[in-house]
Design a protein around this motif. Structure first.
Motif, mmCIF file in Angstrom:
data_model
loop_
_atom_site.group_PDB
_atom_site.id
_atom_site.type_symbol
_atom_site.label_atom_id
_atom_site.label_comp_id
_atom_site.label_asym_id
_atom_site.label_seq_id
_atom_site.Cartn_x
_atom_site.Cartn_y
_atom_site.Cartn_z
ATOM 1 N N ASN A 282 0.835 -1.208 0.000
ATOM 2 C CA ASN A 282 0.000 0.000 0.000
ATOM 3 C C ASN A 282 0.870 1.259 0.000
ATOM 4 N N ARG A 283 1.859 1.261 0.874
ATOM 5 C CA ARG A 283 2.730 2.439 1.021
ATOM 6 C C ARG A 283 3.427 2.768 -0.295
ATOM 7 N N VAL A 284 4.002 1.755 -0.924
ATOM 8 C CA VAL A 284 4.722 1.955 -2.180
ATOM 9 C C VAL A 284 3.762 2.361 -3.301
ATOM 10 N N ALA A 285 2.600 1.724 -3.355
ATOM 11 C CA ALA A 285 1.628 1.999 -4.420
ATOM 12 C C ALA A 285 1.103 3.431 -4.352
ATOM 13 N N PHE A 286 0.881 3.931 -3.140
ATOM 14 C CA PHE A 286 0.370 5.297 -3.006
ATOM 15 C C PHE A 286 1.395 6.302 -3.530
ATOM 16 N N VAL B 131 2.907 10.403 10.445
ATOM 17 C CA VAL B 131 1.998 9.271 10.585
ATOM 18 C C VAL B 131 1.573 9.182 12.043
ATOM 19 N N LEU B 132 0.265 9.244 12.276
ATOM 20 C CA LEU B 132 -0.291 9.151 13.622
ATOM 21 C C LEU B 132 -0.644 7.697 13.907
ATOM 22 N N TYR B 133 -0.043 7.147 14.961
ATOM 23 C CA TYR B 133 -0.292 5.752 15.322
ATOM 24 C C TYR B 133 -0.977 5.680 16.678
ATOM 25 N N LEU C 111 1.905 -3.642 11.328
ATOM 26 C CA LEU C 111 2.958 -3.299 12.292
ATOM 27 C C LEU C 111 4.312 -3.073 11.621
ATOM 28 N N PRO C 112 4.689 -3.873 10.605
ATOM 29 C CA PRO C 112 5.953 -3.582 9.918
ATOM 30 C C PRO C 112 5.976 -2.197 9.260
ATOM 31 N N VAL C 113 4.833 -1.746 8.729
ATOM 32 C CA VAL C 113 4.760 -0.417 8.123
ATOM 33 C C VAL C 113 4.922 0.655 9.194
ATOM 34 N N ILE C 114 4.274 0.434 10.340
ATOM 35 C CA ILE C 114 4.395 1.373 11.462
ATOM 36 C C ILE C 114 5.853 1.482 11.901
ATOM 37 N N GLU C 115 6.534 0.355 11.973
ATOM 38 C CA GLU C 115 7.945 0.370 12.357
ATOM 39 C C GLU C 115 8.799 1.068 11.306
ATOM 40 N N LEU D 77 6.867 9.062 12.796
ATOM 41 C CA LEU D 77 5.771 8.418 13.516
ATOM 42 C C LEU D 77 5.463 9.174 14.797
ATOM 43 N N GLN D 78 4.174 9.470 15.018
ATOM 44 C CA GLN D 78 3.708 10.079 16.262
ATOM 45 C C GLN D 78 2.800 9.060 16.937
ATOM 46 N N GLU D 79 3.259 8.461 18.026
ATOM 47 C CA GLU D 79 2.499 7.403 18.692
ATOM 48 C C GLU D 79 1.741 7.935 19.903
ATOM 49 N N ILE D 80 0.458 7.605 19.957
ATOM 50 C CA ILE D 80 -0.420 8.034 21.050
ATOM 51 C C ILE D 80 -1.078 6.805 21.658
#
Length: 201
Positions: free
Chosen positions: A113-117, A128-130, A169-173, A181-184
Motif C-alpha cells: 500500500n505504502r509503495v503503491a500510493f 503518521v499518527l499511530y 505493524l511492519p509499516v508502522i515500524e 511516527l507520532q504514537e499516542i
C-alpha cells in the motif's frame, strides 16, 4: 498488478494533485479509535478532509461496481484488498473533496500500500499518527460497538487483528525508523486521547 486502464486513471488523478497537499496517515489496529479521533480532528479544523479507507471500501462494495463483490469477499475474510484498488479509491475521494489537507484513516495497511500510493501520486505523509492499543481493549471495543457490521464478530475480529500484526505493524515500524511516527496511547478516555493528539498537530 494494476491494469492499464487503472494506471491511466491514476495518471490523470496524479496530475490533479499538487505538492501543497498535506497528508497525514492515521494507523492503529481495529478498534483503536482511528475513526473517532479523525472525526474530532476534522471537526476542530474543517480544512481537513477525513477519508476512512474502510468506509470507502464498504461504499464501493455497496455501489454495485465490478470491484464491489470482490471487495466484499476480501472484507468478509479479513483479507487486504489489492493496493491498486485501494489507492484508486483514495485518489478519487481526494479529488472529489476539493480540499488540500487529508487525514487518511486506516492506510497504508501494508508495505505494498505504502509503495503503491507514492507511485501513484508522488506524495508523502507529513507525519503518521499511530494509535497504539492492546489487543484485549480492541477486541472489547469491537464487540461492544454494535454498528451492525458483519466484520464485528469474534472470528473476523481475530483475523483482522492477525492481519494488522503481520502486515501493518511492519509499516508502522518503517515510519518510526524514518522519524515521522507520532504514537499516542489510545486506551485512555476519548477526550484524553484527543488532547494528546492536539499537541501533535
Amino acid at each position: 498488478m494494476a491494469t492499464s486502464s487503472m494506471k491511466s486513471k491514476q495518471e490523470k488523478r496524479r496530475s490533479s494533485l499538487s505538492d501543497d497537499e498535506l497528508i497525514i496517515f492515521v494507523l492503529g489496529g481495529p478498534g483503536s479509535g482511528k475513526g473517532t479521533q479523525c472525526k474530532m480532528i476534522a471537526q476542530r479544523d474543517d480544512q481537513f478532509c477525513h477519508l476512512s479507507v474502510g468506509d470507502l471500501l464498504r461504499l464501493e462494495q455497496e455501489s454495485g461496481s465490478k470491484h464491489g463483490t470482490m471487495i466484499k469477499n476480501y472484507i468478509k475474510e479479513a483479507k487486504l484488498v489489492p493496493s491498486e484498488i485501494v489507492v484508486d479509491l483514495i485518489l478519487q475521494a481526494m479529488k472529489r473533496s476539493g480540499k488540500k489537507k487529508f487525514l487518511i484513516d486506516g492506510f497504508p495497511r501494508n508495505e505494498e500500500n505504502r509503495v503503491a500510493f507514492y507511485s501513484a501520486c508522488q506524495l508523502k505523509p507529513k507525519f503518521v499518527l499511530y494509535l497504539s492499543c492492546s489487543k484485549e481493549v480492541m477486541v472489547q471495543r469491537l464487540l461492544c460497538r454494535q454498528q451492525g457490521r458483519e466484520d464485528d464478530n469474534i472470528e473476523t475480529i481475530r483475523k483482522r487483528l492477525k492481519v494488522f500484526e503481520n502486515s501493518s505493524l511492519p509499516v508502522i515500524e518503517y515510519y518510526r525508523s524514518v522519524g515521522i511516527l507520532q504514537e499516542i496511547n489510545s486506551e485512555m478516555p476519548v477526550e484524553e486521547v484527543f488532547k494528546e493528539i492536539a499537541q501533535v498537530f
